[in-house]
Design an enzyme around this catalytic site. Structure first.
Site, PDB file in Angstrom:
ATOM      1  N   ASP A 181       0.910  -1.078  -0.117  1.00 45.24           N
ATOM      2  CA  ASP A 181      -0.023  -0.125  -0.121  1.00 45.24           C
ATOM      3  C   ASP A 181       0.947   1.203  -0.077  1.00 45.24           C
ATOM      4  OD1 ASP A 181      -2.181   1.515   0.278  1.00 45.24           O
ATOM      5  OD2 ASP A 181      -1.872   1.823   2.387  1.00 45.24           O
ATOM      6  N   ASP A 187      -0.002   5.333   0.984  1.00 50.34           N
ATOM      7  CA  ASP A 187      -0.291   6.088   2.134  1.00 50.34           C
ATOM      8  C   ASP A 187      -0.421   5.202   3.310  1.00 50.34           C
ATOM      9  OD1 ASP A 187      -1.038   8.953   0.794  1.00 50.34           O
ATOM     10  OD2 ASP A 187      -1.890   7.146  -0.203  1.00 50.34           O
TER      11      ASP A 187
END
Length: 221
Positions: A11, A13
Site C-alpha cells: 500500500d 499512504d
C-alpha cells in the site's frame, strides 16, 4: 518467516509514505476558508488512510451522504493536487527497506486506492520509486481495494503468481484484498490505524511495527 516470496507489494499512504501532513493541510485550508478554526495535524492523522472521506469527516463532520460532500471533495482534491509533495515523506526505514529489496533481487510494487491523478505525480517525484516494478492506482482497474483485482493486476505486472507475492498494508481493506487475491499478507502497524482498528482481527499472516521489520520476515539482511 515467509518462505518462497518472489515479490512484495505495498500500500502507499500509511505504509510507505507519511502523506498525512499534505492531506491534512489541504483539508484544513478548506476548513479555514469556510470560516472555521484550524485543527491540529494529530486530529487528521488517524483518518488519512480514508483519503478525502476521512479528511472531510474531520474538517466538516460530513460524509458522502451529505448534500455538500461532492462540492467539498472537489475543492479538497484541487488543493491537495497543488501541494501533494510539499510535506509528504517516506516513513523512517522505508528507503533502507526498499534498497534491501532491490539488492536482493526481489520484485516490488505499489497498490494504492489513491487515484492516478495524485499517485503517479507523487511517486514520480520521489526517486525511491524508480525501482518499483508496478504502480497500480485506485482507478487503474474497474475496482478499488478491498476488491482483489488491483492486487492481482500488480501481480501480473511484476510477473509472479499471487501465491509468490505478499501484500503489506496498514488498513483492513489491504488485508482483505491481499487474502482475496491468494497472497500472504502483512499488517503495517506503524501506519494510519484508525481509532477503532483492531489489527488482531484482520487475519493478516504477520504484523510489523516498522518497515525494517519486514526484512526479518523475508530473512534479508
Amino acid at each position: 518467516m515467509m518462505r518462497g516470496v518472489r515479490a512484495v507489494l505495498f500500500d502507499l499512504d500509511g505504509t510507505l509514505l507519511d502523506s498525512a501532513p499534505d492531506l491534512a493541510a489541504a483539508a484544513d485550508q478548506l476548513r479555514v476558508r469556510g470560516g472555521l478554526p484550524s485543527l491540529p495535524l494529530n486530529q487528521y492523522r488517524a483518518h488519512a488512510g480514508a483519503g478525502a472521506r476521512g479528511m472531510l469527516r474531520v474538517a466538516f463532520d460530513i460524509g458522502p451522504e451529505h448534500a455538500s460532500f461532492d462540492q467539498h471533495k472537489a475543492a479538497f482534491f484541487s488543493l491537495y493536487e497543488r501541494s501533494l509533495t510539499e510535506r509528504t515523506v517516506a516513513f523512517d526505514g522505508v528507503d533502507a527497506m526498499l534498497a534491501a529489496l532491490n539488492a536482493s533481487g526481489l520484485a516490488w510494487g505499489v497498490v494504492t486506492n489513491k487515484a492516478q491523478r495524485f499517485a503517479l505525480p507523487l511517486t514520480g517525484a520521489m526517486p525511491m520509486f524508480n525501482g518499483a516494478a508496478a504502480i497500480v492506482c485506485g482507478d487503474t482497474t474497474p475496482h478499488a481495494k478491498p476488491h482483489p483485482e488491483p492486487v492481482l493486476e500488480a501481480a501480473r505486472r511484476v510477473g509472479f503468481a499471487p501465491a509468490d507475492c505478499i501484500y503489506v498494508g496498514d488498513d483492513l481493506r489491504d488485508i482483505q484484498a491481499g487474502k482475496a487475491a491468494g497472497m500472504r499478507t502483512v499488517a503495517a502497524c506503524y501506519g494510519y490505524l484508525g481509532p477503532d482498528a483492531d489489527v488482531d482481527t484482520w487475519g493478516a499472516d504477520a504484523k510489523v511495527n516498522s518497515p525494517l521489520e519486514l526484512l526479518k520476515l523475508l530473512d534479508l539482511p
